[in-house]
Design a protein around this motif. Structure first.
Motif, PDB file in Angstrom:
ATOM      1  N   THR A  28      -1.097  -0.410  -6.983  1.00 45.30           N
ATOM      2  CA  THR A  28      -0.983   0.682  -6.112  1.00 45.30           C
ATOM      3  C   THR A  28       0.383   1.401  -6.815  1.00 45.30           C
ATOM      4  OG1 THR A  28       0.357  -0.289  -4.461  1.00 45.30           O
ATOM      5  CG2 THR A  28      -1.692  -0.400  -4.063  1.00 45.30           C
ATOM      6  N   SER A  71       0.856  -1.089  -0.035  1.00 44.03           N
ATOM      7  CA  SER A  71       0.031  -0.124  -0.031  1.00 44.03           C
ATOM      8  C   SER A  71       0.902   1.065   0.009  1.00 44.03           C
ATOM      9  CB  SER A  71      -0.830  -0.060   1.067  1.00 44.03           C
ATOM     10  OG  SER A  71      -0.109  -0.083   2.594  1.00 44.03           O
ATOM     11  N   GLN A  87      -4.196  -3.402 -14.174  1.00 47.06           N
ATOM     12  CA  GLN A  87      -4.113  -4.496 -13.065  1.00 47.06           C
ATOM     13  C   GLN A  87      -4.498  -3.721 -11.806  1.00 47.06           C
ATOM     14  OE1 GLN A  87      -3.118  -8.135 -13.384  1.00 47.06           O
ATOM     15  NE2 GLN A  87      -4.076  -7.422 -15.245  1.00 47.06           N
ATOM     16  N   LYS A  88      -4.770  -2.462 -11.612  1.00 46.09           N
ATOM     17  CA  LYS A  88      -5.082  -2.089 -10.111  1.00 46.09           C
ATOM     18  C   LYS A  88      -3.901  -2.126  -9.328  1.00 46.09           C
ATOM     19  CE  LYS A  88      -9.258  -0.592 -11.506  1.00 46.09           C
ATOM     20  NZ  LYS A  88      -9.059  -0.946 -12.912  1.00 46.09           N
ATOM     21  N   ARG A 113      -1.832  -8.107 -10.647  1.00 44.25           N
ATOM     22  CA  ARG A 113      -2.499  -8.055  -9.398  1.00 44.25           C
ATOM     23  C   ARG A 113      -2.668  -9.442  -8.648  1.00 44.25           C
ATOM     24  NH1 ARG A 113      -2.704  -4.586  -6.391  1.00 44.25           N
ATOM     25  NH2 ARG A 113      -1.942  -6.107  -5.041  1.00 44.25           N
ATOM     26  N   VAL A 161      -2.801   0.692 -14.409  1.00 43.14           N
ATOM     27  CA  VAL A 161      -4.501   0.936 -14.244  1.00 43.14           C
ATOM     28  C   VAL A 161      -5.031  -0.380 -14.746  1.00 43.14           C
ATOM     29  CG1 VAL A 161      -6.000   2.404 -15.899  1.00 43.14           C
ATOM     30  CG2 VAL A 161      -4.084   3.588 -15.058  1.00 43.14           C
TER      31      VAL A 161
END
Length: 408
Positions: free
Chosen positions: A345, A23, A342-343, A306, A340
């Motif tokens: 962080t 994160s 694969q999302k 991801r 974007v």
């Protein structure tokens, strides 16, 4: 001792776990930060004013504009030593032909092999140097470079020697990998086992003796080599002292077990990796390197970045810059697009370009800004680190240091 700063933000990439999801709050960000550098290494990292008052630096490089600093980027998978063009292959793909169909009619890798064989040592050196300097402009200070467009003992040695010579000319450090097992050459009379045996007996000993590479790669795919032949080849290379890399799961799955069996350092591509292989990869120590440039160049799905992170693997993002499947050669653009899709962080993306990429190359002296590491540093013209990926590769570094020396 040189003091550099202040930076609005110093994103150190230090103290991050080697594997798993990240994160953004895990990022160590030092406001108004500075770095002390001596003999090409970071000596101290912290508040600029405090370092200035306590360290008594012999000189100061004062940053009089808004800059955010990161470690130098690491491109852990490229093929930048080649000659010629594959624009005709690109046009054929646009007309609907597949990568495999183009290769079957004499295009693909073999097309580049014929053009690269025809190039002189000096030409290959200059081309590699030029491409490395282009990557430096993006903030990439360490570049892995594969051979693989020679496919004979003579021409593979020429390519590895050209990479070594280019390394003495360019500012980024080049990390060579022997990919003589890129495909079975059309002009080799014998089986895939015969060809790989020829490499083991006649190429790899010379590459090792001449210190041209300590890494061996092989393309495991229907258009290249079988997993059975690859395993035998890789284990022999391992016994000779080489680190092992696998081009795997690009078009067909099934290479993860091979990577685990031979204890490969990394497995690169992974576009076709099902859930069971993701879990198998997470149980081993092989590092996944994903190559969004190849997905963009071939209009293929992205590797499941991801899912890999969520399963507990590491993740590295590299450009795969090559003349065929990934001609873009822009690592930040590719990483931003993959993020974007694969999302990912921002912490996951930056780690995949720095500290985790360093570990995939067994380089424990770079990839983060901390005492004792190489002073590879890049600074972007912004006040907020989030802006860099937000601009999806359009924001380039304003300043770049390699081994503590300002290059731009």
């Amino acid at each position: 001792m040189i003091l550099i700063g202040p930076f609005k933000q110093l994103v150190t990439m230090a103290e991050l776990p080697e594997r798993g999801a990240l994160s953004d709050h895990q990022l160590q960000i030092i406001p108004n930060g500075g770095v002390l550098i001596a003999k090409g290494h970071f000596q101290a990292v912290g508040d600029f004013e405090q370092l200035k008052s306590e360290a008594n630096p012999s000189s100061i490089q004062f940053m009089d504009q808004d800059l955010v600093a990161f470690p130098g980027l690491i491109d852990a998978h490229t093929h930048i030593c080649w000659a010629g063009s594959r624009a005709s292959d690109y046009a054929a793909r646009l007309s609907g032909q597949s990568y495999q169909e183009i290769a079957a009619r004499g295009g693909g890798i073999w097309s580049t092999v014929t053009q690269t064989r025809a190039a002189t040592f000096e030409q290959l050196t200059d081309l590699t140097d030029h491409r490395a300097q282009n990557l430096l402009k993006q903030g990439i200070t360490t570049i892995e470079v594969k051979s693989g467009y020679g496919l004979s003992v003579e021409h593979e040695l020429k390519i590895l020697q050209a990479i070594a010579q280019a390394d003495t000319l360019c500012i980024p450090q080049l990390i060579p990998t022997c990919l003589a097992a890129h495909m079975l050459p059309h002009d080799f009379e014998g089986s895939e086992a015969d060809y790989l045996s020829n490499l083991v007996h006649h190429l790899l000993p010379k590459a090792m003796k001449q210190s041209l590479a300590n890494r061996v790669d092989i393309f495991v795919e229907k258009v290249a080599f079988s997993a059975t032949a690859a395993k035998n080849y890789l284990l022999k290379a391992k016994a000779m002292g080489f680190d092992l890399i696998i081009h795997g799961n690009q078009f067909t799955s099934g290479s993860v077990q091979l990577a685990n069996d031979v204890e490969a350092l990394s497995i690169d591509h992974l576009e076709t990796t099902p859930p069971d292989e993701i879990l198998a990869l997470a149980k081993g120590n092989t590092i996944p390197i994903v190559l969004p440039g190849a997905s963009i160049g071939l209009a293929e799905p992205f590797a499941p970045a991801r899912q890999l992170l969520d399963a507990g693997t590491s993740l590295v993002i590299a450009s795969d810059w090559n003349p065929g499947s990934a001609p873009m050669g822009n690592l930040l653009v590719q990483a931003a697009i993959l993020g974007v899709a694969q999302k990912l962080t921002m912490a996951e993306t930056w780690a995949a370009l720095t500290i985790r990429a360093a570990r995939a190359l067994k380089l424990n002296d770079r990839g983060c800004i901390q005492r004792g590491h190489l002073a590879d540093l890049i600074a972007f013209p912004t006040r907020n680190y989030q802006e860099v990926l937000y601009h999806q590769g359009q924001m380039l570094p304003e300043k770049i240091w390699k081994n503590g020396i300002l290059t731009k």
